[in-house]
Design a protein around this motif. Structure first.
Motif, short mmCIF file in Angstrom:
data_model
loop_
_atom_site.label_atom_id
_atom_site.label_comp_id
_atom_site.label_asym_id
_atom_site.label_seq_id
_atom_site.Cartn_x
_atom_site.Cartn_y
_atom_site.Cartn_z
N HIS A 1 0.11 0.48 4.38
CA HIS A 1 -0.47 0.54 5.71
C HIS A 1 -0.33 -0.83 6.37
CE1 HIS A 1 -2.31 4.35 4.49
NE2 HIS A 1 -2.70 3.73 3.40
N THR B 1 6.34 6.46 -1.39
CA THR B 1 6.25 7.60 -0.48
C THR B 1 6.24 7.12 0.97
OG1 THR B 1 5.00 8.86 -2.12
CG2 THR B 1 4.85 9.59 0.17
N SER B 2 5.54 6.04 1.20
CA SER B 2 5.49 5.43 2.53
C SER B 2 5.53 3.92 2.35
CB SER B 2 4.20 5.85 3.26
OG SER B 2 4.06 5.15 4.48
N THR C 1 12.96 -0.04 8.45
CA THR C 1 11.92 0.34 7.50
C THR C 1 12.46 1.02 6.25
OG1 THR C 1 11.60 2.43 8.67
CG2 THR C 1 10.18 0.58 9.31
N THR D 1 1.96 3.96 -1.29
CA THR D 1 1.85 4.07 0.16
C THR D 1 1.35 2.75 0.72
OG1 THR D 1 -0.40 4.96 0.04
CG2 THR D 1 1.42 6.56 0.11
#
Length: 336
Positions: free
Chosen positions: A303, A266-267, A246, A301
């Motif tokens: 998901h 950030t993610s 990741t 970010t």
């Protein structure tokens, strides 16, 4: 309930809404092909291309497909396809010989528009700024990326003399046909020994190169795809040989006129991603063998919304239809 708890609840509820806002519906499955080429014309028409010289066309938004194996090209791997209607499309074949084929009758007949038998030629990606003007990107030859241009809708192709120089063991990845994007400029993203974003005006190519923190020199690692939208350039990639890693899988640029300000998300997405596509507003979709991811804040970010393996995602050029395609004949529609 305290203020901090209220804020946390709002954040969690917002994240839940974000995650539930997308729905992936599998379409036709289990064909013996790997699909990496995808072109969505509008909300009804799309073309897909892949291994064993296979082409698919839908005229009802992906629910039913007409399939063909292009006669005489049964051993070709059609890595990218560009369609303009349900009758006109251009497809490129990687490997040797390297081909560019065109149809104007819905795939009944295909005509060779470009052919190279030299094994040095490996075509990676194709994109068009309009129906007439397009480019095809190939692996470097003699330390220079191969860049082909058409000004007549793919009828003829010429080699761009001022194509960008390649660093030693640097290459482009033919993973989804999106390491090359044509907007008001030419953009290429690379990997291998170095990972860079290369940009140039469409006319009088003068190249600007910016390094990306997406490779440690590993041949299977780097930038695989780039997409533009709402003042952002989003780049995804990673290591296809270790697709669950990741780290170093995405990068974003904020575009202010001609200047770029880059940052690491950030993610980031959950693992290697071979394709990214702009959807609307601040929403981007990315996909790869470990699954599909969505960002609703301009790439900062991400998901994960699905764990199935896909290679490519595309939104309609004129419309809102979003399709994905992958190995083992996988096709899916994504609803936002």
């Amino acid at each position: 309930m305290g203020i901090k708890k209220c804020i946390l609840l709002v954040v969690l509820l917002s994240a839940g809404i974000c995650l539930k806002a997308q729905k992936i519906t599998p379409l036709e499955q289990n064909r013996p092909n790997s699909f990496r080429g995808l072109s969505v014309v509008n909300d009804n028409i799309a073309w897909v291309s892949g291994t064993a010289g296979t082409i698919g066309i839908t005229r009802d938004g992906g629910f039913t497909w007409t399939w063909q194996q292009v006669k005489g090209f049964e051993k070709c791997d059609f890595r990218d396809i560009e369609a303009f209607s349900d009758t006109e499309a251009i497809v490129i074949s990687s490997g040797s010989p390297a081909y560019i084929l065109k149809t104007t009758d819905g795939g009944t007949n295909w005509t060779i528009k470009y052919q190279k038998n030299d094994t040095a030629y490996f075509l990676d990606a194709m994109d068009f700024s309009d129906k007439q003007d397009g480019f095809v990107l190939g692996d470097p030859i003699n330390n220079k990326f191969l860049l082909l241009q058409t000004l007549d809708g793919g009828e003829t192709w010429s080699t761009v003399v001022n194509a960008p120089l390649a660093l030693k063991n640097e290459a482009a990845f033919a993973a989804s046909g999106t390491c090359l994007r044509i907007t008001n400029k030419i953009t290429i993203v690379t990997g291998g020994s170095n990972s860079r974003i290369l940009t140039s005006p469409l006319i009088n190519q003068m190249w600007t190169a910016t390094s990306l923190p997406l490779t440690d020199g590993t041949a299977s690692r780097g930038a695989f795809s780039v997409a533009f939208g709402n003042g952002r350039a989003i780049i995804v990639g990673g290591n296809y040989a270790k697709d669950r890693q990741t780290d170093s899988v995405a990068y974003l640029f904020r575009i202010n006129h001609t200047s770029y300000t880059g940052s690491i998300p950030t993610s980031g997405p959950a693992g290697y991603q071979s394709c990214v596509e702009y959807i609307k507003g601040n929403t981007f979709l990315s996909t790869g063998t470990p699954g599909t991811n969505v960002s609703t804040d301009g790439g900062n970010t991400w998901h994960k919304i699905d764990s199935d393996s896909y290679n490519v995602c595309k939104k309609a050029k004129n419309g809102s239809l979003v399709l994905m395609a992958g190995d083992k004949g996988k096709l899916a529609i994504v609803k936002f």
